[in-house]
Design a protein around this motif. Structure first.
Motif, PDB file in Angstrom:
ATOM      1  N   GLY A   1      82.844 108.517 -10.762  1.00  0.00           N
ATOM      2  CA  GLY A   1      81.660 108.181 -10.000  1.00  0.00           C
ATOM      3  C   GLY A   1      80.667 109.325 -10.004  1.00  0.00           C
TER       4      GLY A   1
ATOM      5  N   TRP B   1      88.151 106.286 -10.669  1.00  0.00           N
ATOM      6  CA  TRP B   1      88.838 105.009 -10.446  1.00  0.00           C
ATOM      7  C   TRP B   1      90.325 105.196 -10.684  1.00  0.00           C
ATOM      8  CZ3 TRP B   1      85.865 100.377 -13.021  1.00  0.00           C
ATOM      9  CH2 TRP B   1      84.607 100.253 -12.416  1.00  0.00           C
TER      10      TRP B   1
ATOM     11  N   CYS C   1      89.064 104.235  -5.264  1.00  0.00           N
ATOM     12  CA  CYS C   1      88.559 105.580  -5.521  1.00  0.00           C
ATOM     13  C   CYS C   1      89.655 106.594  -5.189  1.00  0.00           C
ATOM     14  CB  CYS C   1      87.334 105.871  -4.664  1.00  0.00           C
ATOM     15  SG  CYS C   1      85.935 104.780  -4.969  1.00  0.00           S
TER      16      CYS C   1
ATOM     17  N   PHE D   1      78.174 105.204 -12.781  1.00  0.00           N
ATOM     18  CA  PHE D   1      79.483 105.722 -13.145  1.00  0.00           C
ATOM     19  C   PHE D   1      79.379 106.405 -14.503  1.00  0.00           C
ATOM     20  CE2 PHE D   1      80.002 102.136 -10.330  1.00  0.00           C
ATOM     21  CZ  PHE D   1      80.852 102.642  -9.361  1.00  0.00           C
TER      22      PHE D   1
END
Length: 653
Positions: free
Chosen positions: A353, A361, A384, A340
Motif C-alpha cells: 500500500g 496484503w 493488511c 498500491f
C-alpha cells in the motif's frame, strides 16, 4: 518370593575421554532446523536447513548444512552448501529459499537432496559429508512442471530418501499430495513415474483432512510409517494406502521449558494491523470468473508499478486500504489509500500500500473455507499486514497479475489460481448459507506444540530416534523463523504403533545416573530387546528383555556418586534352573559389582533389588555402562529369557 534360581548382575564402566554437555536443543541458538538424522560410516549426521538469524521476521534460509557427531551429544559443523556454488543454475541463494533436505549414502558417495525454493528438488554429490559438493545433473531432479502435470497436482519440495529392506531406493516429496518414486541405482534419476500416496483420514497442524509438507517414510518390522511432522500413518506397502494413527508427540510428555506458546500460529507469527472484515466490505479469494473479481488498473502517472484495484462489474468502485483494513469505496483518482505498488520478485509480486496504514496484503487463514462456503483456495480473507520484504520470502504475501484479464491471483500453493474478489455491503454476494452450529472445543492437534515438527526417524544399534524442529528456545520475537532441533527416543507398541516420546533437556545419548529407563539405551545387540509392558500385563511402559548374549549399552552417564549403590527394577518369571546375567564394561574389565536377582513371581511382576558397587574416582568425566547377558547353566539357547529390566539407577549409599 522364590529364589530357586539366581541371576547374577555384574556392573562395570569406563571413563569417556572428554566432558560431554549435549542435551536438547542439539546445537542451541544457531538455527539448526528441518533435521534429517542419519548414521553413516560410524558417525551421526544431521542434514538440515539453516534459519539465518535470530532477528528473522520471515523464513530466511541462505544455505544448507550438515552437522556430525560421534555420539548424538557433541556436534560439529561438517559442511555448508552454498546454492550459488553447488547449484549454479539456481537462484535460491538470491531468494533465500534453501528449504528442507534429506541425504543418502550409496556407491561410496553421499547424496544430498535439497529443496531449491518451494517447487524444486535438486541433488548434489560428495565423497564425504565435508564436501566438496557437486551437481551431477545441472537441473532439478523434481520440478514444478512435473508436479503440475500429476493428478492430483502437487508441489515438489521437502524430499525424503528411503531405503527398503530389499535395497530399493525411494524418494518421497510433495505438499499435501504426496508422491513416492523408486530411484535408479545411480541415485540421481527416477526409475518409474511418481506414485500418488493415499493417506486415509489425515489430520495435523493444517486441520482435519490435511497432511502437511515435509513427508518422511521409515520402516519397522512389516510396517511402513509415513509422517508429516509429528503425525503419522501406517501401511504394509511403501506405496500405501496409509491409515492415520496419531502423533509421536504429546503435550503431557513435553517438559515445561520445551512447551510452545499456545496462541494460534497466525497470531504467533504475524503482527496484525487491522481486524478482519467480519461483515460488510472486504476482500477474499474466490473463483476467477466471478463478477466480483477485482481487476488492477495501472496508474503510471503517479509512479512506476503503481495501480488501483477496481471491480470488474462496477469499475467506479475501488479497493481502499486505510485504517489497517481493506474496504470498498467510490474510486477517487490520486487517493493514496486507493493506490498500491508492486514489489516484483522472481516468483510473483508483493502488493504494498502507498498509504502506510496498509503496507502489505496478506492471505489470512487460507486453509479455512470462506464465509460463503466457496472458493478453489478453500476460502481466504485478504488483510493488511506488516510487510515481509523480498529477502524473507512469505508466500502468503505473494500474488501474480494476469496481464490479459487484469486479475489478481494468489501465488501461494494452497490457493494458487484463486482470484482476489470483492465482497462489499453496497452490492452483496448471494446470501450466505445458514450459520453452522457453534464450534466445539478446538481440536488437540491444532495446539502449537504440534506445529512445524518437521523432522525424521532413525534406527541405530537397536534404538529408534525422532529428530524434529522446536521453537521453545528460539529467542526470536518470531520463533517460527528461528528454530532449534530436539531429539527423543521412540518405542514401538506390540501392535506397531509408536508411543509418544519424552522431550526434555536431557535429550538422547546421555543419562543421569540417578535413574535410567532401561529402554532408553544407546545400543543393543544380540537376542532380546524392548518389551511392551502394556501388551504383557506388566504396566504401561517398556522394559528390556535380556536373553543369552544380549548386550545393552548406555553412553554418557552423568553424576556418578562417590559411594555407588545399584538399584534395579527387574522381573524374572523362570523359577527353575540356574542362570546368570553379567553386566560388564565394553572392554569387559573394570567390574564394579554384582547383583543377585531371583524369581519375582512372573515376567510382569517387578521388584526392586539394591546392590552396593565398588567406588572409584570418576573425576569430571561421564561414564559408559555396558550390560551384557551371559549364562552359567539352566538357560541354554539365545531364545531363553533370563531377566527383564524396567529401569535402574546408581545412587549414593
Amino acid at each position: 518370593r522364590h529364589y530357586n534360581s539366581m541371576v547374577m548382575v555384574v556392573m562395570a564402566l569406563m571413563s569417556v575421554m572428554s566432558v560431554v554437555l549435549g542435551g536438547n536443543p542439539l546445537v542451541p541458538h544457531v538455527g539448526m532446523a528441518d533435521p534429517n538424522l542419519h548414521r553413516f560410516n560410524g558417525s551421526f549426521f544431521v542434514f538440515g536447513t539453516h534459519d539465518f538469524s535470530v532477528d528473522n521476521t520471515g523464513f530466511l534460509m541462505k544455505d544448507w548444512w550438515c552437522w556430525s557427531s560421534p555420539d548424538l551429544v557433541d556436534w560439529t559443523l561438517a559442511s555448508v552448501i552454498q546454492p550459488n556454488v553447488s547449484l549454479p543454475w539456481s537462484t535460491a541463494g538470491e531468494r533465500n529459499e534453501c528449504w528442507a533436505t534429506d541425504a543418502a549414502f550409496s556407491n561410496n558417495k553421499f547424496y544430498f537432496y535439497l529443496s531449491v525454493g518451494p517447487g524444486e528438488v535438486a541433488v548434489v554429490v560428495g565423497d564425504t559429508p565435508q564436501g566438496p559438493w557437486s551437481d551431477p545433473l545441472g537441473y532439478p531432479l523434481l520440478n514444478d512442471t512435473l508436479g503440475s502435470a500429476l493428478r492430483p497436482k502437487t508441489t515438489f519440495r521437502d524430499p525424503c530418501f528411503f531405503e527398503d529392506d530389499d535395497g530399493a531406493y525411494y524418494i518421497i516429496a510433495g505438499v499435501f499430495n504426496y508422491y513416492v518414486t523408486k530411484l535408479n541405482p545411480d541415485m540421481i534419476s527416477l526409475a518409474e513415474q511418481p506414485h500418488y500416496v493415499v493417506v486415509n483420514n489425515p489430520y495435523g497442524p493444517c486441520g482435519d483432512g490435511k497432511t502437511d509438507d515435509k513427508p518422511f517414510i521409515h520402516k519397522e518390522g512389516e510396517w511402513y510409517y509415513l509422517s508429516w511432522g509429528c503425525f503419522y500413518a501406517m501401511s504394509k506397502s511403501v506405496y500405501g494406502p496409509y491409515d492415520t494413527v496419531g502423533s509421536v508427540i504429546s503435550t503431557d510428555l513435553i517438559a515445561p521449558a520445551f512447551r510452545t506458546n499456545q496462541t494460534s500460529s497466525t497470531a504467533y507469527r504475524r503482527q496484525r494491523l487491522g481486524a478482519p472484515p467480519v461483515s460488510g466490505d472486504g476482500l477474499e479469494l474466490y473463483e476467477c470468473d466471478d463478477a466480483k473479481a477485482a481487476t488492477w488498473v495501472a496508474q503510471p502517472s503517479f509512479s512506476a508499478d503503481t495501480f488501483a484495484l477496481a471491480l470488474r462489474d462496477d469499475p467506479s468502485l475501488c479497493v481502499v486500504g486505510d485504517g489497517g483494513q481493506l474496504r470498498i469505496a467510490p474510486c477517487v483518482k490520486g487517493s493514496a489509500s486507493q493506490l498500491f505498488r508492486l514489489n516484483k520478485t522472481s516468483s510473483g509480486v508483493d502488493i504494498h500500500g502507498v498509504d502506510p496504514a496498509c503496507p502489505c496484503w496478506n492471505v489470512q487463514d487460507n486453509n479455512a473455507r470462506d464465509r460463503h462456503g466457496k472458493g478453489p483456495g478453500n476460502g481466504a480473507v485478504i488483510q493488511c499486514f506488516s510487510c515481509v520484504d523480498g529477502t524473507n520470502f512469505n508466500p502468503n504475501q505473494r500474488f501474480q497479475l494476469d496481464d490479459a484479464s487484469g486479475e489478481v491471483q494468489a501465488w501461494d500453493g494452497y490457493a494458487k489460481g484463486a482470484c482476489v474478489t470483492v465482497d462489499y455491503a453496497g452490492n452483496p454476494l448471494p446470501p450466505a448459507p445458514p450459520a453452522p452450529p457453534p464450534p466445539g472445543p478446538r481440536p488437540w492437534y491444532l495446539a502449537e506444540d504440534y506445529a512445524d515438527r518437521h523432522g525424521s526417524f532413525l534406527k541405530n544399534a537397536g534404538q529408534w530416534y525422532y529428530a524434529s524442529n522446536d521453537r521453545s528456545h528460539s529467542g526470536d520475537p518470531h520463533p517460527a523463523y528461528f528454530r532449534d532441533t530436539v531429539v527423543c527416543y521412540i518405542h514401538f507398541r506390540a501392535n506397531g504403533t509408536m508411543e509418544p516420546c519424552v522431550i526434555n533437556a536431557m535429550g538422547v545419548g546421555e543419562h543421569a545416573a540417578s535413574w535410567i529407563e532401561a529402554e532408553e539405551f544407546s545400543s543393543l545387540s544380540g537376542p532380546g530387546g524392548k518389551v511392551d509392558l502394556l501388551a504383557h500385563g506388566g504396566g504401561i511402559g517398556f522394559a528390556v528383555s535380556f536373553h543369552l548374549g544380549t548386550k545393552v549399552g548406555y553412553t554418557a552417564v552423568r553424576d556418578w556418586p562417590k559411594t555407588p549403590t545399584l538399584v534395579l527394577r527387574v522381573a524374572r518369571g523362570e523359577a527353575v534352573g540356574d542362570a546368570a546375567i553379567s553386566i560388564s564394561a565394553r572392554n569387559q574389565t573394570d567390574s564394579v559389582g554384582t547383583c543377585a536377582v531371583g524369581f519375582t513371581g512372573s515376567w510382569s511382576t517387578f521388584m526392586t533389588v539394591r546392590c552396593p558397587l565398588t567406588a572409584f574416582n570418576v573425576g569430571d568425566s561421564t561414564v559408559e555402562l555396558l550390560l551384557t547377558a551371559t549364562s552359567s547353566s539352566g538357560a541354554t539357547t539365545p531364545h531363553s529369557e533370563i531377566v527383564r529390566i524396567d529401569s535402574f539407577g546408581v545412587v549414593d549409599s
